[in-house]
Scaffold this motif. Structure first.
Motif, PDB file in Angstrom:
ATOM      1  N   ILE A 146       0.841  -1.211   0.000  1.00  0.00           N
ATOM      2  CA  ILE A 146       0.000   0.000   0.000  1.00  0.00           C
ATOM      3  C   ILE A 146       0.870   1.252   0.000  1.00  0.00           C
ATOM      4  N   PRO A 147       0.761   2.107  -1.037  1.00  0.00           N
ATOM      5  CA  PRO A 147       1.474   3.393  -0.980  1.00  0.00           C
ATOM      6  C   PRO A 147       0.901   4.217   0.173  1.00  0.00           C
ATOM      7  N   CYS A 148       1.766   4.959   0.876  1.00  0.00           N
ATOM      8  CA  CYS A 148       1.219   5.817   1.929  1.00  0.00           C
ATOM      9  C   CYS A 148       1.890   7.184   1.887  1.00  0.00           C
ATOM     10  N   TYR A 149       1.185   8.170   2.433  1.00  0.00           N
ATOM     11  CA  TYR A 149       1.746   9.528   2.446  1.00  0.00           C
ATOM     12  C   TYR A 149       2.082   9.931   3.881  1.00  0.00           C
ATOM     13  N   ALA A 150       3.185  10.602   4.040  1.00  0.00           N
ATOM     14  CA  ALA A 150       3.599  11.061   5.373  1.00  0.00           C
ATOM     15  C   ALA A 150       2.723  12.248   5.747  1.00  0.00           C
ATOM     16  N   LEU A 169      11.220  12.845   2.252  1.00  0.00           N
ATOM     17  CA  LEU A 169      11.832  12.429   0.971  1.00  0.00           C
ATOM     18  C   LEU A 169      12.944  11.425   1.238  1.00  0.00           C
ATOM     19  N   ASP A 170      13.766  11.709   2.244  1.00  0.00           N
ATOM     20  CA  ASP A 170      14.888  10.810   2.575  1.00  0.00           C
ATOM     21  C   ASP A 170      14.393   9.426   2.997  1.00  0.00           C
ATOM     22  N   GLN A 171      13.159   9.369   3.553  1.00  0.00           N
ATOM     23  CA  GLN A 171      12.611   8.064   3.961  1.00  0.00           C
ATOM     24  C   GLN A 171      11.925   7.347   2.802  1.00  0.00           C
ATOM     25  N   GLY A 172      11.880   8.025   1.646  1.00  0.00           N
ATOM     26  CA  GLY A 172      11.330   7.358   0.468  1.00  0.00           C
ATOM     27  C   GLY A 172       9.868   7.664   0.184  1.00  0.00           C
ATOM     28  N   PHE A 173       9.261   8.599   0.968  1.00  0.00           N
ATOM     29  CA  PHE A 173       7.870   8.958   0.683  1.00  0.00           C
ATOM     30  C   PHE A 173       7.803   9.777  -0.605  1.00  0.00           C
ATOM     31  N   SER A 174       6.784   9.515  -1.407  1.00  0.00           N
ATOM     32  CA  SER A 174       6.586  10.336  -2.615  1.00  0.00           C
ATOM     33  C   SER A 174       5.283  11.122  -2.507  1.00  0.00           C
ATOM     34  N   ALA A 175       4.803  11.265  -1.271  1.00  0.00           N
ATOM     35  CA  ALA A 175       3.594  12.052  -1.005  1.00  0.00           C
ATOM     36  C   ALA A 175       3.620  12.469   0.461  1.00  0.00           C
ATOM     37  N   MET A 176       3.155  13.688   0.714  1.00  0.00           N
ATOM     38  CA  MET A 176       3.120  14.151   2.102  1.00  0.00           C
ATOM     39  C   MET A 176       2.047  15.217   2.276  1.00  0.00           C
ATOM     40  N   LYS A 177       1.555  15.368   3.519  1.00  0.00           N
ATOM     41  CA  LYS A 177       0.486  16.333   3.791  1.00  0.00           C
ATOM     42  C   LYS A 177       0.978  17.360   4.803  1.00  0.00           C
ATOM     43  N   ALA A 317      -6.026   8.931   8.768  1.00  0.00           N
ATOM     44  CA  ALA A 317      -5.240   8.417   9.891  1.00  0.00           C
ATOM     45  C   ALA A 317      -4.445   7.153   9.622  1.00  0.00           C
ATOM     46  N   GLY A 318      -4.598   6.481   8.504  1.00  0.00           N
ATOM     47  CA  GLY A 318      -3.849   5.225   8.414  1.00  0.00           C
ATOM     48  C   GLY A 318      -4.329   4.337   9.544  1.00  0.00           C
ATOM     49  N   GLN A 319      -3.397   3.701  10.251  1.00  0.00           N
ATOM     50  CA  GLN A 319      -3.744   2.837  11.385  1.00  0.00           C
ATOM     51  C   GLN A 319      -4.463   1.567  10.897  1.00  0.00           C
ATOM     52  N   MET A 320      -4.288   0.497  11.623  1.00  0.00           N
ATOM     53  CA  MET A 320      -4.613  -0.831  11.095  1.00  0.00           C
ATOM     54  C   MET A 320      -6.086  -0.971  10.700  1.00  0.00           C
ATOM     55  N   HIS A 321      -7.000  -0.370  11.478  1.00  0.00           N
ATOM     56  CA  HIS A 321      -8.425  -0.523  11.138  1.00  0.00           C
ATOM     57  C   HIS A 321      -8.747   0.097   9.780  1.00  0.00           C
ATOM     58  N   ASN A 322      -7.893   1.003   9.304  1.00  0.00           N
ATOM     59  CA  ASN A 322      -8.103   1.576   7.952  1.00  0.00           C
ATOM     60  C   ASN A 322      -7.296   0.842   6.885  1.00  0.00           C
ATOM     61  N   TYR A 323      -6.118   0.368   7.244  1.00  0.00           N
ATOM     62  CA  TYR A 323      -5.267  -0.281   6.230  1.00  0.00           C
ATOM     63  C   TYR A 323      -5.977  -1.486   5.602  1.00  0.00           C
ATOM     64  N   HIS A 324      -6.735  -2.232   6.409  1.00  0.00           N
ATOM     65  CA  HIS A 324      -7.406  -3.417   5.863  1.00  0.00           C
ATOM     66  C   HIS A 324      -8.446  -3.030   4.800  1.00  0.00           C
ATOM     67  N   ALA A 331     -10.836   0.814  -4.990  1.00  0.00           N
ATOM     68  CA  ALA A 331     -11.351   2.188  -4.818  1.00  0.00           C
ATOM     69  C   ALA A 331     -10.432   2.997  -3.896  1.00  0.00           C
ATOM     70  N   SER A 332      -9.536   2.312  -3.202  1.00  0.00           N
ATOM     71  CA  SER A 332      -8.652   3.018  -2.261  1.00  0.00           C
ATOM     72  C   SER A 332      -7.204   2.861  -2.703  1.00  0.00           C
ATOM     73  N   PRO A 333      -6.605   3.928  -3.265  1.00  0.00           N
ATOM     74  CA  PRO A 333      -5.265   3.812  -3.850  1.00  0.00           C
ATOM     75  C   PRO A 333      -4.120   3.918  -2.855  1.00  0.00           C
ATOM     76  N   MET A 334      -4.383   4.516  -1.696  1.00  0.00           N
ATOM     77  CA  MET A 334      -3.263   4.743  -0.776  1.00  0.00           C
ATOM     78  C   MET A 334      -3.780   4.994   0.635  1.00  0.00           C
ATOM     79  N   SER A 335      -2.838   5.063   1.575  1.00  0.00           N
ATOM     80  CA  SER A 335      -3.195   5.288   2.985  1.00  0.00           C
ATOM     81  C   SER A 335      -2.458   6.507   3.517  1.00  0.00           C
ATOM     82  N   GLU A 336      -3.036   7.078   4.564  1.00  0.00           N
ATOM     83  CA  GLU A 336      -2.322   8.118   5.316  1.00  0.00           C
ATOM     84  C   GLU A 336      -1.398   7.407   6.303  1.00  0.00           C
ATOM     85  N   PHE A 337      -0.293   8.060   6.640  1.00  0.00           N
ATOM     86  CA  PHE A 337       0.595   7.518   7.675  1.00  0.00           C
ATOM     87  C   PHE A 337       1.031   8.642   8.599  1.00  0.00           C
TER      88      PHE A 337
END
Ligand SMILES: O=C(O)C(=O)C[C@@H](O)CO
Ligand SMILES: [Mg+2]
Length: 390
Positions: A146-150, A169-177, A317-324, A331-337
């Motif tokens: 799952i791609p995620c955004y910082a 960026l140094d951690q490899g994220f290609s998206a951030m909020k 929020a990401g978090q496990m209850h959302n990741y599943h 319909a869900s391309p990515m997660s928040e982290f």
């Protein structure tokens, strides 16, 4: 299998917290004349953990972070009696039983968050009973990972924000909020400060990295209409919660105004709430939180609705209850982290209460399909830094 007990405990953080800086995050209270920390009412320093116990010894874990002490009262006094003695696999019946019995005063807000906590625990139970991860009970694996955004970049000194953006960026994220710190009360100077913060982050990350902008309900329609055209040049992936959740027509007007997608939903509840947002084309990205919207049962229904409207779901929020939920649908391309760090707003507390949440690797997370249920356990590491209310 029968449910024998519902245990709801409130974990209240008493450990170190990082004091907020002025203007670190615009929010709905900013509209009111007040002094000091307007984000005070948006602290999540308490979390209610729900454990649903069954007659064969399995325990399902759920959670709720909105008004945790009230959520516990609702669970103890109203919801637990409705589900004790029942089969957790009858989750649709149990969801309707909890929803319909609290409709007069529930439907949205803390009552639906309390229902969400029990529902999440039921799905954890079903996973544990079948030996399968929850996402395998929904739609299975739709992504290799799952791609995620910082998600942090609270409004601070611009150089600090640039250093933080660089670290993602140094951690490899290609998206951030990032968060805006100013709103209508701060006038044209605040508009300039908001624009300068976006320019500063873009200066570091360039334009091949997605940048999301968070208003956290801190603006109004008039202010948003003025600033949106000025933000287009920064090509945001979305502008989040520019107005309060009840201003659905305001959302819809903004969503048509410019090329900037408007996102929202973390303060919306049930498939009925999201049907309104979708029918009015009020959002271009749906962001329910599974521990608010009505649990996994409701989130799964919203995913189907969103797919029919071709509106992506990127849960809050990401978090496990959302990741599943994200793993189980196209319909869900990515997660928040939420990056793991000292306790500030309290979104971070999830990592202090639970163990099992995946750590991003190069901007991606994965779920272990050999871990049944949600894949979470209660952490023992920080228990001494919580007051726990039984
Ligand atoms: O992460 C979000 O979308 C939020 O709204 C979190 C909230 O605490 C403001 O940052
Ligand atoms: Mg948000």
């Amino acid at each position: 299998m029968k449910i024998t007990r519902i245990r709801a405990r409130v974990f209240e953080w008493k450990g170190r917290t990082v004091p907020p800086q002025a203007h670190f995050c615009a929010n709905a209270m900013d509209m009111l004349w007040s002094r000091g920390d307007t984000m005070g009412t948006f602290r999540f320093h308490g979390w209610t953990v729900v454990e649903v116990e069954t007659d064969d010894g399995l325990v399902g874990i759920g959670n709720v972070a909105l008004a945790p002490r009230i959520a516990k009262q609702i669970i103890d006094q109203y919801l637990a009696p409705l589900v004790i003695g029942q089969d957790p696999f009858d989750y649709e019946y149990l969801w309707q039983r909890m929803y319909r019995s609290t409709l007069a005063w529930g439907r949205k807000g803390v009552a639906m968050a309390a229902i969400s906590a029990i529902d999440i625990a039921l799905w954890d139970l079903m996973g544990k009973a079948t030996g399968r991860p929850v996402f395998k009970l929904l739609g299975g694996r739709t992504k290799e990972k799952i791609p995620c955004y910082a998600s942090k970049l609270y409004r601070t000194d611009l150089a600090d924000m640039q250093r933080e953006a660089q670290s993602y960026l140094d951690q490899g994220f290609s998206a951030m909020k990032m968060r805006f710190g100013y709103g209508p009360k701060d006038g044209p100077a605040g508009v300039r400060k908001n624009l300068d913060s976006v320019a500063a982050v873009r200066e570091v990350i360039g334009y091949d990295v997605d940048l999301m902008l968070e208003c956290y309900m801190g603006w109004n329609l008039e202010y948003a209409k003025r600033i949106l055209p000025k933000l287009e040049r920064y090509e945001p992936r979305w502008l989040e919660e520019p107005v309060i959740a009840d201003d659905i027509d305001g959302y819809a007007e903004l969503n048509q105004l410019t090329s900037i997608p408007i996102s929202g939903g973390e303060h919306e509840f049930t498939s009925y709430g999201f049907r309104q947002l979708l029918d009015k084309r009020a959002v271009s990205v749906i962001q329910y939180d599974t521990n608010r919207v009505g649990g996994i049962t409701a989130a799964h229904k919203v995913n189907a609705l969103a797919e029919a409207y071709s509106v992506p779901v990127i849960p809050h929020a990401g978090q496990m209850h959302n990741y599943h939920l994200t793993m189980s649908t196209l319909a869900s391309p990515m997660s928040e982290f939420f990056p793991v760090h000292d306790v500030e707003v309290g979104n971070e507390l999830f990592y202090y209460i639970f163990e099992g949440d995946p750590t991003p690797q190069n901007g991606y997370i994965d779920l272990d399909e050999h871990k049944p249920g949600l894949g979470l356990t209660l952490s023992e590491k920080y228990l001494d830094q919580f007051n726990i209310i039984e």
